[in-house]
Design an enzyme around this catalytic site. Structure first.
Site, PDB file in Angstrom:
ATOM      1  N   TYR A   5      51.425  43.117 130.548  1.00 28.62           N
ATOM      2  CA  TYR A   5      51.196  43.865 131.580  1.00 28.62           C
ATOM      3  C   TYR A   5      52.588  44.229 132.165  1.00 28.62           C
ATOM      4  O   TYR A   5      52.711  44.887 133.186  1.00 28.62           O
ATOM      5  CB  TYR A   5      50.481  43.088 132.626  1.00 28.62           C
ATOM      6  CG  TYR A   5      49.038  43.467 132.421  1.00 28.62           C
ATOM      7  CD1 TYR A   5      48.265  42.738 131.529  1.00 28.62           C
ATOM      8  CD2 TYR A   5      48.227  44.029 133.309  1.00 28.62           C
ATOM      9  CE1 TYR A   5      46.921  42.920 131.268  1.00 28.62           C
ATOM     10  CE2 TYR A   5      46.836  44.328 133.363  1.00 28.62           C
ATOM     11  CZ  TYR A   5      46.371  43.645 132.208  1.00 28.62           C
ATOM     12  OH  TYR A   5      44.940  43.900 131.929  1.00 28.62           O
ATOM     13  N   LYS A  46      45.263  34.177 120.181  1.00 32.03           N
ATOM     14  CA  LYS A  46      44.960  34.794 118.814  1.00 32.03           C
ATOM     15  C   LYS A  46      46.419  34.649 118.128  1.00 32.03           C
ATOM     16  O   LYS A  46      46.857  35.110 117.637  1.00 32.03           O
ATOM     17  CB  LYS A  46      44.914  36.330 119.195  1.00 32.03           C
ATOM     18  CG  LYS A  46      43.491  36.888 119.141  1.00 32.03           C
ATOM     19  CD  LYS A  46      42.610  36.855 118.305  1.00 32.03           C
ATOM     20  CE  LYS A  46      42.782  37.490 116.839  1.00 32.03           C
ATOM     21  NZ  LYS A  46      41.689  37.315 115.875  1.00 32.03           N
ATOM     22  N   ASP A 102      38.453  35.844 120.248  1.00 21.33           N
ATOM     23  CA  ASP A 102      37.293  36.682 119.762  1.00 21.33           C
ATOM     24  C   ASP A 102      35.832  35.682 119.479  1.00 21.33           C
ATOM     25  O   ASP A 102      34.895  35.985 120.165  1.00 21.33           O
ATOM     26  CB  ASP A 102      37.319  37.349 118.367  1.00 21.33           C
ATOM     27  CG  ASP A 102      38.278  36.381 117.387  1.00 21.33           C
ATOM     28  OD1 ASP A 102      38.636  35.355 117.814  1.00 21.33           O
ATOM     29  OD2 ASP A 102      38.353  36.852 116.189  1.00 21.33           O
ATOM     30  N   ASP A 131      41.698  39.455 131.514  1.00 18.18           N
ATOM     31  CA  ASP A 131      41.167  40.533 132.080  1.00 18.18           C
ATOM     32  C   ASP A 131      39.837  40.852 131.353  1.00 18.18           C
ATOM     33  O   ASP A 131      38.930  40.984 132.122  1.00 18.18           O
ATOM     34  CB  ASP A 131      42.302  41.814 131.926  1.00 18.18           C
ATOM     35  CG  ASP A 131      41.530  43.113 132.467  1.00 18.18           C
ATOM     36  OD1 ASP A 131      40.989  43.007 133.484  1.00 18.18           O
ATOM     37  OD2 ASP A 131      41.324  43.954 131.725  1.00 18.18           O
ATOM     38  N   ASP A 170      35.300  40.270 132.641  1.00 17.32           N
ATOM     39  CA  ASP A 170      34.504  41.354 132.764  1.00 17.32           C
ATOM     40  C   ASP A 170      33.167  40.800 132.009  1.00 17.32           C
ATOM     41  O   ASP A 170      32.059  41.127 132.382  1.00 17.32           O
ATOM     42  CB  ASP A 170      34.990  42.687 132.310  1.00 17.32           C
ATOM     43  CG  ASP A 170      35.481  43.634 133.168  1.00 17.32           C
ATOM     44  OD1 ASP A 170      36.013  42.884 134.335  1.00 17.32           O
ATOM     45  OD2 ASP A 170      35.308  44.892 133.500  1.00 17.32           O
TER      46      ASP A 170
HETATM   47  C1  IPM Z   1      41.711  44.046 137.163  1.00 23.18           C
HETATM   48  C2  IPM Z   1      41.990  45.415 136.497  1.00 23.18           C
HETATM   49  C3  IPM Z   1      43.436  45.571 136.529  1.00 23.18           C
HETATM   50  C4  IPM Z   1      43.922  44.769 135.330  1.00 23.18           C
HETATM   51  C5  IPM Z   1      43.805  46.897 136.035  1.00 23.18           C
HETATM   52  C6  IPM Z   1      43.470  48.058 137.233  1.00 23.18           C
HETATM   53  C7  IPM Z   1      45.351  47.234 135.810  1.00 23.18           C
HETATM   54  O1  IPM Z   1      41.369  45.535 135.314  1.00 23.18           O
HETATM   55  O2  IPM Z   1      42.186  43.468 138.138  1.00 23.18           O
HETATM   56  O3  IPM Z   1      40.790  43.263 136.449  1.00 23.18           O
HETATM   57  O4  IPM Z   1      44.156  44.903 134.341  1.00 23.18           O
HETATM   58  O5  IPM Z   1      44.499  43.601 135.562  1.00 23.18           O
HETATM   59 MN    MN Z   2      39.708  43.935 134.934  1.00 19.21          MN
END
Ligand code: IPM
Ligand code: MN
Ligand code: NAD
Length: 357
Positions: free
Chosen positions: A139, A190, A223, A247, A251
């Site tokens: 990042y 990884k 993974d 990140d 999700d």
């Molecule tokens: C998050 C988002 C951000 C990240 C993006 C918008 C850059 O996906 O906060 O989870 O990857 O950190």
């Molecule tokens: Mn995200």
């Protein structure tokens, strides 16, 4: 009266303003009805502002947040009219990197059996927290493009991992485990493919683990972690990982807790909780839902809970979490989690209940 605590609000783009409007009402309730001395400072930053006058994240704002604020509450950033996302990066990374908020704490906790999509699993099986490194990794934006637009083009993003950065994030995970009485910490990497960067993570993890003999330290490839989380998330309590994997995994984690409308997060400088923290739902700006009163505000309600705990009111975090659980049970929620209320009506219900408890 105690000195006021300055809270900056950045609703941002898409559904951000709709969910933060509900979050703001909760903060106003605590300020007006429960005597918390909060000074709410709402900022007009995001895609609209950027398109209007080119402003992304002004230096004066950054300085006031760093010098005076206790917390920042952010909605979401990202707008199809700004495909390069330059405003989003300036604001989001301006906060995360600029304030050195190295621990992005993302609880993956299901608040109702109904929200767990896994066959044969219940809410009790989904209760872990991901500590995502938040100031380094892929990042940092180091790299570049060469011969862009030609057949020979080259694109490079460097993955930056420092001993200091890796160690402090891992330590934050172990400290959390120790203080919450958790029995284990998993580190996901990884190191089999990324032999330089993730060998550092691997080595550092087991070195730090020696300082926490009461906590079991497990290594897992990221993974395989994705596989295990879907098969059976119950053994996981605390997961520490790098910026990118954190990140992605969160999700996936959000799916286990009812979707992105239920996932909250805190960005903190974990070694010094007195420093300003930044709080945001895990979800993005969800452009297709924006302006339709469809967005689930509960991730933002839980995020306000994390913010209140940070500024000294941990009981209020528990109270808000219990209310959110009840909103789900009683179907006082949006469609994504099985209800039929709009964003604002969910906020009304939360505010009304908050007035009773
Ligand atoms: C998050 C988002 C951000 C990240 C993006 C918008 C850059 O996906 O906060 O989870 O990857 O950190
Ligand atoms: Mn995200
Ligand atoms: P997203 O999180 O906005 O949406 C992913 C899915 O989850 C969509 O189906 C969406 O409808 C659903 N969803 C998200 N939040 C919801 C809510 N509160 N209630 C109900 N459903 C919800 O991710 P995306 O579509 O990949 O990204 C959209 C934009 O947001 C992009 O510009 C992206 O870069 C940005 N983004 C910003 C942040 C942030 O500001 N921290 C985080 C993630 C993505």
């Amino acid at each position: 009266m105690s000195a006021s605590q300055l809270i900056a609000l950045i609703p941002g783009d898409g559904i951000g303003p709709e969910v933060i409007a509900q979050a703001r009402r909760i903060l106003e309730h605590y300020r007006d009805k429960r005597g918390l001395n909060l000074d709410l400072w709402q900022l007009d930053l995001g895609a609209d502002r950027y398109l209007r006058d080119g402003t992304t994240y002004p230096k004066e704002v950054a300085e006031r947040i760093a010098g005076e604020a206790r917390a920042v509450l952010l909605g979401a950033l990202g707008d199809p009219r700004v495909p390069g996302l330059e405003h989003a990066r300036d604001i989001l990374f301006g906060l995360r990197f600029g304030l050195d908020l190295y621990a992005n704490i993302r609880p993956v906790k299901a608040l109702s059996d109904r929200l767990v999509p896994l066959k044969g699993r219940a809410a009790k099986d989904v209760d872990l927290v991901v500590f995502r490194e938040n100031t380094e990794g892929i990042y940092v934006g180091m790299g570049g493009q060469f011969k862009r637009g030609t057949k020979d083009e080259i694109a490079i993003n460097e993955d930056v991992n420092t001993r200091k950065g890796v160690e402090r994030l891992i330590r934050a995970g172990f400290e959390h485990a120790r203080h919450r009485g958790k029995k284990s910490v998993h580190m996901a990497d990884k190191s089999n493919a990324m032999k330089h960067a993730h060998e550092l993570w691997y080595r550092c993890f087991f070195e730090v683990a020696k300082e926490y003999p009461e906590i079991k330290a497990h290594h897992v490839y990221v993974d395989a972690l994705c596989l295990y989380l879907v098969q059976d998330p119950s053994p996981f309590e605390v997961v520490v990982t790098c910026n990118l994997f954190g990140d992605i995994v969160t999700d996936l984690g959000a799916a286990l807790q009812g979707g992105l409308g239920m996932a909250a997060s805190a960005n903190v400088h974990a070694a010094d909780p007195a420093r300003v923290g930044m709080f945001e739902p895990v979800h993005g700006s969800a452009p297709p839902l924006a302006g339709k009163d469809l967005a689930n505000p509960l991730a933002s309600v839980l995020t306000v809970g994390m913010l209140l705990a940070h500024i000294g009111y941990p009981d209020e975090e528990a109270r808000l979490e219990a209310l959110v659980a009840r909103a789900i049970e009683e179907k006082k929620c949006t469609r994504d989690v099985g209800g039929d209320l709009g964003t604002r009506a969910v906020g009304d219900w939360i505010l009304n209940e908050l007035g009773q408890v």
